[in-house]
Structure formats: structure tokens, C-alpha cells
Design an enzyme around this catalytic site. Sequence first.
Site, mmCIF file in Angstrom:
data_model
loop_
_atom_site.group_PDB
_atom_site.id
_atom_site.type_symbol
_atom_site.label_atom_id
_atom_site.label_comp_id
_atom_site.label_asym_id
_atom_site.label_seq_id
_atom_site.Cartn_x
_atom_site.Cartn_y
_atom_site.Cartn_z
ATOM 1 N N GLY A 31 15.042 21.822 -20.082
ATOM 2 C CA GLY A 31 15.016 22.577 -18.835
ATOM 3 C C GLY A 31 14.687 24.048 -18.991
ATOM 4 O O GLY A 31 14.407 24.723 -17.994
ATOM 5 N N CYS A 240 5.043 -1.265 3.139
ATOM 6 C CA CYS A 240 3.626 -1.074 2.810
ATOM 7 C C CYS A 240 2.784 -2.137 3.522
ATOM 8 O O CYS A 240 3.092 -3.332 3.454
ATOM 9 C CB CYS A 240 3.434 -1.163 1.297
ATOM 10 S SG CYS A 240 1.695 -1.126 0.787
ATOM 11 N N CYS A 243 1.057 -4.454 0.420
ATOM 12 C CA CYS A 243 1.839 -5.331 -0.462
ATOM 13 C C CYS A 243 3.222 -5.662 0.097
ATOM 14 O O CYS A 243 3.939 -6.468 -0.494
ATOM 15 C CB CYS A 243 1.980 -4.693 -1.843
ATOM 16 S SG CYS A 243 3.104 -3.273 -1.898
ATOM 17 N N CYS A 265 1.473 2.099 -0.101
ATOM 18 C CA CYS A 265 2.106 2.665 -1.289
ATOM 19 C C CYS A 265 1.299 3.846 -1.817
ATOM 20 O O CYS A 265 0.064 3.773 -1.902
ATOM 21 C CB CYS A 265 2.210 1.613 -2.385
ATOM 22 S SG CYS A 265 3.383 0.282 -2.066
ATOM 23 N N CYS A 271 0.988 -0.908 -6.215
ATOM 24 C CA CYS A 271 0.623 -1.694 -5.039
ATOM 25 C C CYS A 271 -0.350 -2.810 -5.421
ATOM 26 O O CYS A 271 -0.220 -3.960 -4.976
ATOM 27 C CB CYS A 271 -0.010 -0.782 -3.989
ATOM 28 S SG CYS A 271 -0.283 -1.556 -2.378
#
Length: 299
Positions: A31, A240, A243, A265, A271
Amino acid sequence: MMDSNYNFGFLDERSKKMIRRALLKAVAIPGYQVPFGSREMPFAYGWGTGGVQVTASIIGRKDVLKVIDQGADDTTNAVNIRRFFARTTGVATTQKTRDASIIQTRHRIPETALCEGQTIVYQVPMPEPMFRLEPRRRETITMHSLAEYGLMNVKLYEDIAQLGAVDRTYDYPVLVNQRYLASPSPIPKFDNPKMHMNPALQLFGAGREKRIYAIPPYTSVRSLDFEDYPFEVQRWDHACALCGSGTSFLDEMIVDDAGSRLFVCSDSDYCGERVAAGHVGAQQAVKMDNTLSSQGGAA
């Protein structure tokens, strides 16, 4: 096939060595923003120069590279960066998340879970999570050194007090390894939980700001929140259209003058795999009378 007019990975060996040293320090201090000497690239700042330099410094001849932008493999940015590395390294490229050893991304983490041995490289425009609250770099460095992040907590509190919820839907600040506050790049907060204890190595490169930071595998990543206002991700009222997935991050497209929306997606590989496996969505747009109330907080 690699273009022999370029050095492997485009950058010279001294530059790659310098960046790898910065990466080692970044991995050792999860970080923490490590300064590095950002190099000129054959495209402008804002188009992923930091991520490209990181990838150019770590990529090997046996690596398999995947590049996504907003989750998709076929956007202009993703296609051009993939061609760039194919020309300057000759490495194999793929659109399959599972087959890639290095994934360069802007704005998304793939829906398919990453695994050990993979590296995901983020293109970061602004590495400092507090730059909108404190523009003086010296002050933010002091805050990081003292782990004094009250300013960000106050900002989140003000959002809740004034709006009833935190207004950030992307670039939601995270605390890495319980120590450093970090920007998760402009990914939607939907992807923040994927960063926690991820088995893949996560590297972040900001070319214009000349900063690199990292999240090593299996590192704690916590999105800032409060006990009475826990962190939540976006949800959609629709699945979606291609899909039928009801758990992935969805892109919203206006398809006619009446304002009908098609939800698909964001991750094109995910997808496509579901469609190939026989999953089928509604295959049609959604008519929305009240757009603002039906968007569900999408980024």
C-alpha cells in the site's frame, strides 16, 4: 513476432531495473506509494503509461498477456496496448483470464477469480486517495507516515450525513494490510472485495504521478466504512441480457430514442464463457420509465 528494432519490452534495461527495484519496495510495504522515474512512452499520459511501464518491467518471454479496459478485451485502449506488447516482446497474448500470467487492466478486476502465479497490473491516474481533500503532497505524506486518515473518515461521514450513503461508486478508498490508505485505481467499488486476500500479485502504476504501489498475495484489504454503515457494493435490478448473469458488474447501453437500456456484462471474457456454456439471458433491452430510480447506483 517481436520487432527487432525495439528492446525487449520497449524500455531500456536500466529503466526496467529501476522500476523493478521500486516494485520490490512496494511489495515489501503493501500500500505504500514508492516514487519512481517514469519514462516517456509512445503515447500520452492518461492512456496507461504507468501500467505499461510496470508490465514492460516484469514481463518475460514465457508470459502470456491479457489486456482489458472496462473489463473488455476489444476496446481501443486494450487492443492497442496488447498490440504494443506483442510487437515489442513477441509474447503470447490471450483474452482468457485463466490462461494469462499477466493481466493489465484499467477500471476492472476480472469476474473470474485470479489464482496464485498470476499478476494483475492496474493503470492508475491518481495514486493519492486523499488528493481531493488535501492537495499538498507534503501533508499527505505526513498523514500516511502517521497513519492519520481521519480526514477521509470525515469525508465518508459527511456523505452519509448529507446524502444518506457514501457517494463514491468507484475509486473507493481501501486500507491495505491494516496500515496504508490506498486508491484502488478507478475500479468500481463492486470490485473492492476481490482485492482482499487475493492470491494474485496486484501492482499499481501511475506514470504521470510517478508512483508505484502493490498489494502482495493474500494481503488484507478493507474498504473504509463504519460499524453502523457497512461497506456495500452496487446491485442491479436486471441480469445480463446475453448470458443471464445476476452477479457480475453490468454495463448499461441506451439502444433507442425511447431510452430503452441493454444491460450486459462488463467482463467480455466472463460473459462469452457463460454463453458458450449454454447460459442465455433475456436477449432484449429493458424499457425504463423512471431512469434515475432504476439505475441501482451503477458507476
